[in-house]
Design a protein around this motif. Structure first.
Motif, PDB file in Angstrom:
ATOM      1  N   ARG A   1       1.162  -3.682  -0.116  1.00  0.00           N
ATOM      2  CA  ARG A   1       0.715  -2.657   0.285  1.00  0.00           C
ATOM      3  C   ARG A   1      -0.603  -2.398  -0.380  1.00  0.00           C
ATOM      4  N   ASP A   2      -1.366  -1.369   0.039  1.00  0.00           N
ATOM      5  CA  ASP A   2      -2.725  -1.102  -0.276  1.00  0.00           C
ATOM      6  C   ASP A   2      -2.442   0.144  -1.533  1.00  0.00           C
ATOM      7  N   VAL A   3      -1.633  -0.164  -2.364  1.00  0.00           N
ATOM      8  CA  VAL A   3      -1.433   1.016  -3.450  1.00  0.00           C
ATOM      9  C   VAL A   3      -1.667   0.295  -4.813  1.00  0.00           C
ATOM     10  N   TRP A   4      -2.469   1.032  -5.556  1.00  0.00           N
ATOM     11  CA  TRP A   4      -2.786   0.377  -7.049  1.00  0.00           C
ATOM     12  C   TRP A   4      -1.952   1.195  -8.110  1.00  0.00           C
TER      13      TRP A   4
ATOM     14  N   HIS B   1      -3.046  -3.038 -10.977  1.00  0.00           N
ATOM     15  CA  HIS B   1      -2.863  -4.190 -10.110  1.00  0.00           C
ATOM     16  C   HIS B   1      -2.231  -3.485  -8.758  1.00  0.00           C
ATOM     17  N   ARG B   2      -2.336  -4.377  -7.600  1.00  0.00           N
ATOM     18  CA  ARG B   2      -1.980  -3.571  -6.381  1.00  0.00           C
ATOM     19  C   ARG B   2      -0.548  -3.926  -6.286  1.00  0.00           C
TER      20      ARG B   2
ATOM     21  N   TYR C   1       2.481  -5.209  -4.251  1.00  0.00           N
ATOM     22  CA  TYR C   1       2.832  -6.476  -3.398  1.00  0.00           C
ATOM     23  C   TYR C   1       3.041  -5.892  -1.941  1.00  0.00           C
TER      24      TYR C   1
END
Length: 161
Positions: A119-122, A114-115, A117
Motif C-alpha cells: 500500500r501507499d501508507v507510511w 516505512h511503507r 507492504y
C-alpha cells in the motif's frame, strides 16, 4: 558503535613491548581476549535490551530482526593503529529484508518510517530505544577500569620475566 578508549598511547606502547617478547603473539592474543571479556557485561545488557523489544507477533520470512542484529554484535580489541582500544560494534552487513540500518534505527528514540507492504501508507515504527547507548554510557567507567586492569595484568606478566 561505541568506542572505549583506555589511554590509547599506553595500549600501543604495551602492544609494541609485546611484539619484542619471545612469546609476544600469545601474550597479545591473551590481552585482546581479556579486553573483549571486559566488555562482556555490556554485551549481555545490550542483548537483554534488544530482546525486550516488543514484536507484533507476525511471522516473517527469514531470520527475525532482533536475532540477526544480535548475531552481528561483537566486542573488538585493537592494539595498534589509529583506533586503538576496545569497542562494541554491530555490523550493518547481512541485515534481513534490506534493512541495513536496522541496528542504528532500532536504537533511535524516534524510530523509523516505512511503507506498509502493498500500500501507499507510511507508518512510524519504534524499536528498542537506547538498547545500545544506555548500557554502554551507564557503565563506561567500569568497562574502562576492566580494560585498564587487563593492560596492567599483561604488563606485570612481562615485567615478572
Amino acid at each position: 558503535m561505541i568506542e572505549l578508549s583506555a589511554d590509547s598511547q599506553a595500549l600501543q606502547a604495551l602492544a609494541k613491548r609485546l611484539s619484542q617478547e619471545a612469546d609476544g603473539k600469545k601474550l597479545r592474543r591473551d590481552l585482546a581476549k581479556e579486553i573483549r571479556q571486559a566488555l562482556e557485561p555490556a554485551k549481555q545488557e545490550i542483548r537483554a535490551g534488544l530482546m525486550g523489544m516488543s514484536t507484533a507477533g507476525i511471522p516473517v520470512e527469514g531470520a527475525p530482526l532482533r536475532t540477526t542484529v544480535l548475531k552481528q554484535l561483537k566486542a573488538e580489541a585493537r592494539l595498534t593503529g589509529r583506533s586503538t582500544g576496545a569497542r562494541l560494534r554491530i555490523r550493518k552487513k547481512g541485515m534481513p529484508r534490506g534493512f541495513d540500518n536496522a541496528p542504528k534505527r532500532l536504537n533511535r528514540k524516534k524510530g523509523w518510517r516505512h511503507r506498509v507492504y502493498g500500500r501507499d501508507v507510511w507508518v512510524q515504527q519504534i524499536g528498542a530505544p537506547d538498547y545500545f547507548d544506555r548500557p554502554t554510557r551507564q557503565h563506561r567507567a567500569q568497562y574502562r577500569a576492566a580494560v585498564l586492569k587487563a593492560m596492567n595484568d599483561t604488563a606485570r606478566r612481562i615485567t615478572r620475566r
